[in-house]
Design an enzyme around this catalytic site. Structure first.
Site, PDB file in Angstrom:
ATOM      1  N   ARG A  52      33.599  14.960  34.618  1.00  0.00           N
ATOM      2  CA  ARG A  52      34.797  15.226  33.838  1.00  0.00           C
ATOM      3  C   ARG A  52      35.935  14.328  34.315  1.00  0.00           C
ATOM      4  NH1 ARG A  52      36.777  19.334  35.363  1.00  0.00           N
ATOM      5  NH2 ARG A  52      35.164  20.179  36.701  1.00  0.00           N
ATOM      6  N   ASP A  92      28.827  30.302  34.528  1.00  0.00           N
ATOM      7  CA  ASP A  92      29.972  29.392  34.509  1.00  0.00           C
ATOM      8  C   ASP A  92      31.206  29.940  33.783  1.00  0.00           C
ATOM      9  OD1 ASP A  92      31.097  26.891  35.243  1.00  0.00           O
ATOM     10  OD2 ASP A  92      30.770  26.107  33.231  1.00  0.00           O
ATOM     11  N   TYR A 140      29.665  12.548  28.713  1.00  0.00           N
ATOM     12  CA  TYR A 140      29.192  13.371  29.825  1.00  0.00           C
ATOM     13  C   TYR A 140      29.717  14.804  29.826  1.00  0.00           C
ATOM     14  CZ  TYR A 140      26.855  13.947  34.255  1.00  0.00           C
ATOM     15  OH  TYR A 140      25.970  14.340  35.223  1.00  0.00           O
ATOM     16  N   GLY A 141      28.831  15.743  30.054  1.00  0.00           N
ATOM     17  CA  GLY A 141      29.162  17.140  30.374  1.00  0.00           C
ATOM     18  C   GLY A 141      30.362  17.681  29.628  1.00  0.00           C
ATOM     19  N   GLY A 142      31.264  18.252  30.391  1.00  0.00           N
ATOM     20  CA  GLY A 142      32.422  18.921  29.824  1.00  0.00           C
ATOM     21  C   GLY A 142      33.322  18.014  28.984  1.00  0.00           C
ATOM     22  N   GLU A 166      21.736  35.118  51.478  1.00  0.00           N
ATOM     23  CA  GLU A 166      22.399  36.065  52.387  1.00  0.00           C
ATOM     24  C   GLU A 166      23.751  36.539  51.846  1.00  0.00           C
ATOM     25  OE1 GLU A 166      20.287  36.942  54.381  1.00  0.00           O
ATOM     26  OE2 GLU A 166      18.987  35.186  54.666  1.00  0.00           O
ATOM     27  N   ASN A 167      24.261  35.864  50.823  1.00  0.00           N
ATOM     28  CA  ASN A 167      25.527  36.326  50.233  1.00  0.00           C
ATOM     29  C   ASN A 167      25.394  37.731  49.651  1.00  0.00           C
ATOM     30  OD1 ASN A 167      26.744  33.945  50.966  1.00  0.00           O
ATOM     31  ND2 ASN A 167      26.371  32.950  48.993  1.00  0.00           N
ATOM     32  N   SER A 195      34.164  24.165  40.144  1.00  0.00           N
ATOM     33  CA  SER A 195      32.909  23.490  39.811  1.00  0.00           C
ATOM     34  C   SER A 195      32.187  23.047  41.094  1.00  0.00           C
ATOM     35  CB  SER A 195      33.187  22.251  38.961  1.00  0.00           C
ATOM     36  OG  SER A 195      33.786  22.626  37.750  1.00  0.00           O
ATOM     37  N   ARG A 225      22.756  16.616  36.708  1.00  0.00           N
ATOM     38  CA  ARG A 225      22.699  17.967  36.139  1.00  0.00           C
ATOM     39  C   ARG A 225      21.364  18.268  35.494  1.00  0.00           C
ATOM     40  NH1 ARG A 225      27.631  21.232  36.454  1.00  0.00           N
ATOM     41  NH2 ARG A 225      29.074  19.847  37.478  1.00  0.00           N
ATOM     42  N   ASN A 256      26.722  14.435  41.010  1.00  0.00           N
ATOM     43  CA  ASN A 256      27.028  15.345  39.889  1.00  0.00           C
ATOM     44  C   ASN A 256      25.915  15.305  38.833  1.00  0.00           C
ATOM     45  OD1 ASN A 256      28.691  17.260  38.536  1.00  0.00           O
ATOM     46  ND2 ASN A 256      29.533  15.657  37.210  1.00  0.00           N
ATOM     47  N   PHE A 279      23.905  31.322  50.449  1.00  0.00           N
ATOM     48  CA  PHE A 279      22.789  31.473  49.503  1.00  0.00           C
ATOM     49  C   PHE A 279      22.316  32.930  49.422  1.00  0.00           C
ATOM     50  CE2 PHE A 279      22.779  27.027  50.922  1.00  0.00           C
ATOM     51  CZ  PHE A 279      23.059  26.443  49.706  1.00  0.00           C
ATOM     52  N   CYS A 337      30.636  24.754  43.445  1.00  0.00           N
ATOM     53  CA  CYS A 337      30.832  25.563  44.657  1.00  0.00           C
ATOM     54  C   CYS A 337      29.792  26.685  44.730  1.00  0.00           C
ATOM     55  CB  CYS A 337      32.227  26.150  44.707  1.00  0.00           C
ATOM     56  SG  CYS A 337      33.481  24.963  45.180  1.00  0.00           S
ATOM     57  N   ARG A 350      35.935  26.605  48.561  1.00  0.00           N
ATOM     58  CA  ARG A 350      35.429  25.956  49.765  1.00  0.00           C
ATOM     59  C   ARG A 350      36.583  25.808  50.729  1.00  0.00           C
ATOM     60  NH1 ARG A 350      30.737  22.597  49.609  1.00  0.00           N
ATOM     61  NH2 ARG A 350      29.905  22.960  47.529  1.00  0.00           N
ATOM     62  N   LYS A 401      33.831  23.554  28.391  1.00  0.00           N
ATOM     63  CA  LYS A 401      35.158  23.694  28.994  1.00  0.00           C
ATOM     64  C   LYS A 401      36.272  23.559  27.950  1.00  0.00           C
ATOM     65  CE  LYS A 401      33.228  24.561  32.799  1.00  0.00           C
ATOM     66  NZ  LYS A 401      32.845  23.792  33.943  1.00  0.00           N
ATOM     67  N   HIS A 420      36.714  31.008  34.165  1.00  0.00           N
ATOM     68  CA  HIS A 420      35.688  30.136  34.747  1.00  0.00           C
ATOM     69  C   HIS A 420      34.897  30.949  35.782  1.00  0.00           C
ATOM     70  CE1 HIS A 420      34.862  26.102  37.019  1.00  0.00           C
ATOM     71  NE2 HIS A 420      33.939  26.337  36.126  1.00  0.00           N
TER      72      HIS A 420
END
Ligand code: SAT
Ligand code: MN
Length: 615
Positions: free
Chosen positions: A105, A313, A233-235, A528-529, A284, A402, A400, A526, A286, A433, A242, A262
C-alpha cells in the site's frame, strides 16, 4: 501533515486538463455492447460513461461463476499475469509477480477528499474533491483503450445480512477480478441486491502504466466513491478491502451509528461448549491472521478448548437491541502475509494453502511449489521477481508477499461468519509491536479509558506499507492508514457508544512483542497467546482478579496459565508497568493528541489526566 511531493501544482493540473481535453476530442466511442446489463439505471449510466471515458476496448460484467473464472485464469496464464504452480501438490494454485515497484500500500499517495480539510483531519492526506476529480479524470482518460474493462458487483458481508453493504468495482486488471472473487461475495447475487437497494459504493480502478509518479488512491466519502490509478497491489487495487470496507465504511458508519474497524474476529469455545467472541485491532502484518486461526496449545486442546475463525482483518460492529455489539466480517477471503507462515506458527493457514489459492510475490522451489522465508528449510530456486535466487540480493519472497484464499477453506472457519446478525463481542483487544513498555496484557478501567487505550496505541512499522520498517508510530485503533475522517471525530464516535449501550465489550491492550535486554522476545506468542485470551475471557465473566496500575489492570504473574510451556517466560518483566517509562509515554501521547486540539473530545483528556495523576 506535510503535503506529499506528489501533491499537484496548478500548472501540472492545467496540463492534465489539456491532455484530457485532447483525449476527449480525438476519442472515438468504445465498442460498447449497448444492451442493458442491469435494471439499475444509475449503474448502467456510470458503467457506460466510464467505458466511454477510458475508451475501454470491451466491457465485461462479472458473474462470479466458475466458468468465468476458468476463462480468466486461462487468459492470465497466456498473458503471463499468472504462472501455474505445481498442480499436483497445489491444485488450482497460481503465482502472480507484481511490478517490483508495486509491492505494498502507498499511504503517501492515498487521499481522503472530503469537502473541507478539517473533516479529513491530520491523520489523512487531503485534496480538494474538485481538484482530485480533475486529476483522476485526466489519468483515466483513454487508459483502457487496448484493455477489457471488468465490472465487478460485490457484497461486503453475508449476502442476506442487513448489516452488509454493496459496491461495484470497475477495473482493467483480471488479477483484481480473480482476487475480488476470493475476497468478496462477487457477481450476480450481489448485482441483484444492488438493483433492489438502488445504491452502492463506486470504485474505479486502473493499473495505468504502474508508474509510481502517476499513482493515486482517492476517496470521496460524501459521494461513496473511490478512484485508484497506477497500482495493481493489495489494498491499492482490491477496492472492496481497505478503500471501501474501512475508509468509506468508517465514514458511513459514523452517520449510521456503527463502527468499521481494522480487526480480526475470533470465537473461543470452552470445554463446556460455550463460544465467546473477541475482536482485535492490530496494525497490518502484526499477526492478526495467526491469531484469528490460532490452534490452542496441547493442554488446552485436550481439555476441550477450540478456536473459531470469523475474520482476520476487517470487522463491522453494529449495536444490537440487547445493548451488545455484534460483529460481521465484510470479507469472504484472506489476503494474508506469507513470510513467517509455517506448520509451527499457523498450521491452519498452511492447511488451506495447498489448493485454490493465488500467491503474490512469493518464491518457488525447484519443483515449482510456492515458498517463503520461515516456511521450511528447503532452498528456493527462483525469487519473487523470477530471478535465480541469490541470497546476496535479500529474501527470496518479498516481505509483503501474500496469499489469497477463501475463508471457508480455513479448517477453523466458523459457520457464524455467515450469520446475518453477526456475532456478539465480549472483548475488544488493541495490540501493537512494542519492544518495551507495554505489558503483555492490560485491561482498561472502563469504556472511556478503553477508547483512550485504542486512540493512543503505537506500533513499529512493517513491510505492509512502503516506507521505513521498525519505526514506532502512533496507530490509533490500528486505523491510521484507514480511517476515512478526522480521528478526533472518530474517537468522539467511539465514546458515544458508552452513552448509548449498557453491555459493551471490555477493552484490553496486548503486546506479544516485548523484548528482553538481548533483543529476544519475552513471550513465545502464536499458539501460546491462547493463555492470554483465556485470562481476558475470565475477566469478562468476572472469574479472576486483576491488579490495578495507573495505566490499566494487569494480571498477577501466576494468573496466566503457563501449564505445559517448555520454558517459563519472565512474567514479572512481561507484566511490569514502569513509572518512568509511562510518564514519558504520557508526555508523548499529549504531544500527539495536540495535533487534534480544537476537536479532541474532552473525555480523552480527562482519562489521560487520571492516568497521569495515578502515576
Ligand atoms: O494491502 S492490504 O491493505 O490489502 C493488506 C494490509 O496492509 O493489511
Ligand atoms: Mn489489514
Amino acid at each position: 501533515m506535510a503535503i506529499p511531493r506528489t501533491c499537484i501544482d496548478r500548472a501540472w493540473l492545467r496540463n492534465l486538463l489539456f491532455v484530457r481535453l485532447v483525449a476527449r476530442l480525438v476519442s472515438f466511442p468504445a465498442k460498447i455492447d449497448k444492451t442493458m446489463k442491469t435494471s439499475l439505471a444509475s449503474l448502467q449510466e456510470w458503467v457506460d460513461q466510464v467505458a466511454s471515458h477510458t475508451r475501454a476496448a470491451q466491457v465485461h460484467w462479472c458473474t462470479g461463476d466458475d466458468a468465468e473464472n476458468r476463462q480468466l485464469v486461462a487468459q492470465m496464464l497466456e498473458s503471463g499475469d499468472l504462472l501455474e504452480l505445481n498442480q499436483e501438490t497445489h491444485p488450482n494454485c497460481y503465482l502472480h509477480r507484481s511490478d517490483p515497484e508495486d509491492v505494498a500500500r502507498v499511504e503517501h499517495l492515498t487521499f481522503v477528499c472530503t469537502p473541507n480539510r478539517d473533516e479529513a483531519g491530520p491523520n489523512n492526506n487531503w485534496m480538494d474533491p474538485k481538484e482530485a476529480r480533475a486529476l483522476m479524470d485526466g489519468l483515466f482518460a483513454g487508459c483502457m483503450a487496448d484493455r477489457t474493462m471488468y465490472v465487478i458487483p460485490y457484497c461486503m458481508g453475508p449476502i442476506n445480512s442487513p448489516l452488509s453493504r454493496l459496491g461495484v468495482e470497475i477495473t482493467d486488471s483480471p488479477y483484481v477480478v480473480a482476487n475480488m472473487r476470493l475476497m468478496t461475495r462477487m457477481g450476480t447475487p450481489a448485482l441483484r441486491r444492488i438493483e433492489e437497494e438502488g445504491y452502492f459504493v463506486k470504485g474505479l480502478h486502473s493499473t495505468g502504466e504502474l508508474d509510481p509518479d502517476r499513482r493515486y488512491i482517492m476517496h470521496f466519502p460524501t459521494e461513496l466513491s473511490i478512484m485508484s490509478f497506477g497500482s495493481g497491489y493489495g489494498g491499492n487495487a482490491l477496492l472492496g478491502k481497505k478503500c471501501h470496507a474501512l475508509r468509506i465504511a468508517s465514514y458511513q458508519a459514523r452517520t449510521e451509528g456503527w463502527l468499521a474497524e481494522h480487526m480480526l474476529i475470533v470465537g473461543i469455545e470452552n470445554p463446556q461448549g460455550e463460544t465467546r467472541y473477541i475482536a482485535g485491532a492490530f496494525p497490518s502484518a502484526c499477526g492478526k491472521t495467526n491469531l484469528a486461526m490460532l490452534i490452542p496449545p496441547e493442554a488446552y486442546r485436550e481439555a476441550g478448548w477450540k478456536v473459531w475463525t470469523v475474520g482476520d482483518d476487517i470487522c463491522w460492529l453494529h449495536p444490537g437491541d440487547d445493548g451488545r455489539l455484534y460483529a460481521v466480517n465484510p470479507e469472504a477471503g484472506f489476503f494474508g502475509v506469507a513470510p513467517g507462515t509455517s506448520q509451527d506458527t499457523n498450521p491452519n493457514a498452511l492447511a488451506m494453502l495447498n489448493r485454490d489459492a493465488i500467491f503474490t510475490n512469493v518464491a518457488v522451489t525447484d519443483d515449482n511449489q510456492p515458498w517463503w522465508e520461515g516456511l521450511d528449510d528447503r532452498r528456493p530456486v527462483k525469487d519473487w521477481q523470477g530471478r535465480d535466487f541469490d541470497p546476496k540480493r535479500g529474501a527470496a519472497a518479498h516481505p509483503n508477499s501474500r496469499f489469497t484464499v477463501p475463508i471457508s477453506r480455513c479448517p477453523s472457519f466458523s459457520n457464524e461468519a455467515e450469520n446475518p446478525k453477526g456475532v456478539p463481542i465480549d472483548a475488544i483487544i488493541f495490540g501493537g509491536r512494542r519492544a518495551s513498555l507495554v505489558p503483555l496484557v492490560m485491561e482498561a478501567r472502563d469504556w472511556n479509558h478503553g477508547v483512550l487505550m485504542g486512540a493512543t496505541m503505537a506500533s513499529e512499522t512493517t513491510a505492509a506499507a512502503t516506507g521505513k520498517v521498525g519505526v514506532v508510530r502512533r496507530d490509533p485503533m490500528a486505523m491510521k492508514p484507514f480511517c476515512g475522517y478526522n480521528f478526533a471525530d472518530y474517537w468522539a464516535h467511539w465514546l458515544s457508544f458508552g452513552q448509548r449501550m449498557d453491555r459493551l465489550p471490555k477493552v484490553f491492550q496486548v503486546n506479544w512483542f516485548r523484548r528482553d535486554d538481548d533483543g529476544g522476545f519475552l513471550w513465545p506468542g502464536f499458539t501460546e497467546n491462547m493463555r492470554v485470551l483465556e485470562w481476558i475471557l475470565k475477566r469478562c465473566k468476572g472469574e479472576t482478579e486483576a491488579r490495578e496500575t495507573p495505566v490499566g489492570r494487569v494480571p498477577a504473574a501466576d494468573d496466566i496459565n503457563l501449564d505445559g510451556l517448555d520454558e517459563v517466560p519472565d512474567m514479572e518483566t512481561l507484566l511490569a508497568v514502569s513509572k518512568d517509562g509511562w510518564t514519558r509515554e504520557i508526555a508523548d501521547i499529549e504531544k500527539y493528541l495536540e495535533e487534534f486540539s480544537g476537536r479532541l473530545p474532552e473525555t480523552l483528556r480527562e482519562e489521560l489526566e487520571k492516568s497521569r495523576k495515578a502515576l
